[in-house]
Design a protein around this motif. Structure first.
Motif, PDB file in Angstrom:
ATOM      1  N   LYS A  51      -2.909  -3.339  16.583  1.00  0.00           N
ATOM      2  CA  LYS A  51      -3.857  -2.434  15.915  1.00  0.00           C
ATOM      3  C   LYS A  51      -3.485  -2.731  14.344  1.00  0.00           C
ATOM      4  N   VAL A  52      -4.513  -2.219  13.435  1.00  0.00           N
ATOM      5  CA  VAL A  52      -4.368  -2.190  12.319  1.00  0.00           C
ATOM      6  C   VAL A  52      -2.939  -2.019  11.672  1.00  0.00           C
ATOM      7  N   ALA A  53      -2.317  -2.742  10.867  1.00  0.00           N
ATOM      8  CA  ALA A  53      -0.957  -2.285  10.476  1.00  0.00           C
ATOM      9  C   ALA A  53      -1.233  -2.463   8.875  1.00  0.00           C
ATOM     10  N   ALA A  54      -0.256  -1.534   8.387  1.00  0.00           N
ATOM     11  CA  ALA A  54       0.250  -1.373   6.937  1.00  0.00           C
ATOM     12  C   ALA A  54       1.062  -2.697   6.569  1.00  0.00           C
ATOM     13  N   VAL A  55       0.529  -3.543   5.498  1.00  0.00           N
ATOM     14  CA  VAL A  55       1.445  -4.480   5.069  1.00  0.00           C
ATOM     15  C   VAL A  55       1.850  -4.236   3.682  1.00  0.00           C
ATOM     16  N   ASP A  56       3.151  -3.523   3.485  1.00  0.00           N
ATOM     17  CA  ASP A  56       3.249  -3.136   1.910  1.00  0.00           C
ATOM     18  C   ASP A  56       4.358  -3.760   1.306  1.00  0.00           C
ATOM     19  N   CYS A  57       4.599  -3.626   0.148  1.00  0.00           N
ATOM     20  CA  CYS A  57       5.436  -4.778  -0.796  1.00  0.00           C
ATOM     21  C   CYS A  57       7.003  -3.833  -0.701  1.00  0.00           C
ATOM     22  N   GLY A  58       7.218  -3.039  -0.072  1.00  0.00           N
ATOM     23  CA  GLY A  58       8.504  -2.358  -0.162  1.00  0.00           C
ATOM     24  C   GLY A  58       8.974  -1.908  -1.396  1.00  0.00           C
ATOM     25  N   ALA A  59      10.055  -2.313  -1.737  1.00  0.00           N
ATOM     26  CA  ALA A  59      10.647  -1.947  -3.062  1.00  0.00           C
ATOM     27  C   ALA A  59       9.858  -2.418  -4.346  1.00  0.00           C
ATOM     28  N   ASN A  60       9.110  -3.440  -4.088  1.00  0.00           N
ATOM     29  CA  ASN A  60       8.070  -3.670  -5.167  1.00  0.00           C
ATOM     30  C   ASN A  60       6.929  -2.781  -5.606  1.00  0.00           C
ATOM     31  N   LEU A  61       6.673  -1.702  -4.618  1.00  0.00           N
ATOM     32  CA  LEU A  61       5.629  -1.043  -5.149  1.00  0.00           C
ATOM     33  C   LEU A  61       6.222  -0.045  -6.495  1.00  0.00           C
ATOM     34  N   GLU A  62       5.366  -0.100  -7.360  1.00  0.00           N
ATOM     35  CA  GLU A  62       5.623   0.456  -8.702  1.00  0.00           C
ATOM     36  C   GLU A  62       4.446   1.599  -8.963  1.00  0.00           C
ATOM     37  N   ARG A  63       3.282   1.139  -8.528  1.00  0.00           N
ATOM     38  CA  ARG A  63       1.970   2.201  -8.944  1.00  0.00           C
ATOM     39  C   ARG A  63       0.793   1.842  -7.953  1.00  0.00           C
ATOM     40  N   ILE A  64       0.144   2.958  -7.843  1.00  0.00           N
ATOM     41  CA  ILE A  64      -1.188   2.921  -6.965  1.00  0.00           C
ATOM     42  C   ILE A  64      -2.144   3.610  -7.891  1.00  0.00           C
ATOM     43  N   GLU A  65      -3.254   2.866  -8.020  1.00  0.00           N
ATOM     44  CA  GLU A  65      -4.325   3.289  -8.814  1.00  0.00           C
ATOM     45  C   GLU A  65      -5.514   3.429  -8.003  1.00  0.00           C
ATOM     46  N   CYS A  66      -6.474   4.495  -8.302  1.00  0.00           N
ATOM     47  CA  CYS A  66      -7.497   4.797  -7.928  1.00  0.00           C
ATOM     48  C   CYS A  66      -8.674   3.788  -8.234  1.00  0.00           C
ATOM     49  N   PRO A  67      -9.356   3.181  -7.249  1.00  0.00           N
ATOM     50  CA  PRO A  67     -10.425   2.214  -7.795  1.00  0.00           C
ATOM     51  C   PRO A  67     -11.732   2.974  -8.335  1.00  0.00           C
ATOM     52  N   ALA A  68     -11.957   4.469  -8.008  1.00  0.00           N
ATOM     53  CA  ALA A  68     -13.038   5.052  -8.538  1.00  0.00           C
ATOM     54  C   ALA A  68     -12.607   5.565  -9.764  1.00  0.00           C
ATOM     55  N   CYS A  69     -11.631   6.261 -10.207  1.00  0.00           N
ATOM     56  CA  CYS A  69     -11.541   6.820 -11.490  1.00  0.00           C
ATOM     57  C   CYS A  69     -10.298   6.301 -12.320  1.00  0.00           C
TER      58      CYS A  69
END
Ligand SMILES: [Zn+2]
Length: 155
Positions: A51-69
């Motif tokens: 199935k579709v799996a999340a491929v995340d960057c672990g401890a490297n994730l610093e920020r998530i930004e909305c593409p709309a706003c």
């Protein structure tokens, strides 16, 4: 001991290559991120996710930004949503974002560092190099037969 993982995934979360294309792309990746004498041991993995799996960057994730706003999205909100949707194999990636109420694919959120969703993944565990260049990613895309995204995880 911690690991660094370089993942190459199709930009389309549902896309899967043929075995031949996967082998060809892995051959390219091994050349771009080779095992170097005297350096940490590098391992290579090819994975077809059921199935579709999340491929995340672990401890490297610093920020998530909305593409709309363009506002920042609470990482805790994202982590909770991923846990909630994990069981269903991310059959539905569309989410109503808390910042502006927009309907956005989780695959299209702006992750810093990059993250993504995929049913196919090429991994290099402990590559002895940094980010691939755009030209190198284009070589992988040509071998695989689809556009690709790279994720550098630290776990
Ligand atoms: Zn927003």
């Amino acid at each position: 001991m911690s690991d660094n993982i370089l993942s190459i995934i199709p930009t389309d979360p549902d896309w899967q290559p043929t075995a031949e294309a996967a082998d060809a792309a892995m051959a390219v990746l091994r050349r771009l991120a080779p095992q170097l004498d005297g350096f940490v041991t590098t391992e290579y993995r090819t994975t077809w996710h059921e199935k579709v799996a999340a491929v995340d960057c672990g401890a490297n994730l610093e920020r998530i930004e909305c593409p709309a706003c363009q506002n920042a999205i609470d990482v805790e909100w994202w982590v909770d949503l991923l846990e909630e949707r994990f069981e269903a194999g991310f059959a539905n990636l569309t989410a109503t974002v808390p910042c502006c109420g927009g309907e956005v694919s989780l695959n299209d959120l702006r992750y810093d560092w990059p993250c993504g969703f995929a049913r196919f993944e090429l991994e290099v565990w402990n590559p002895n190099r940094d980010w691939l260049t755009a030209a190198e990613l284009a070589q992988l895309a040509a071998a695989l037969g689809c556009d690709v995204r790279q994720i550098l995880a630290h776990i």
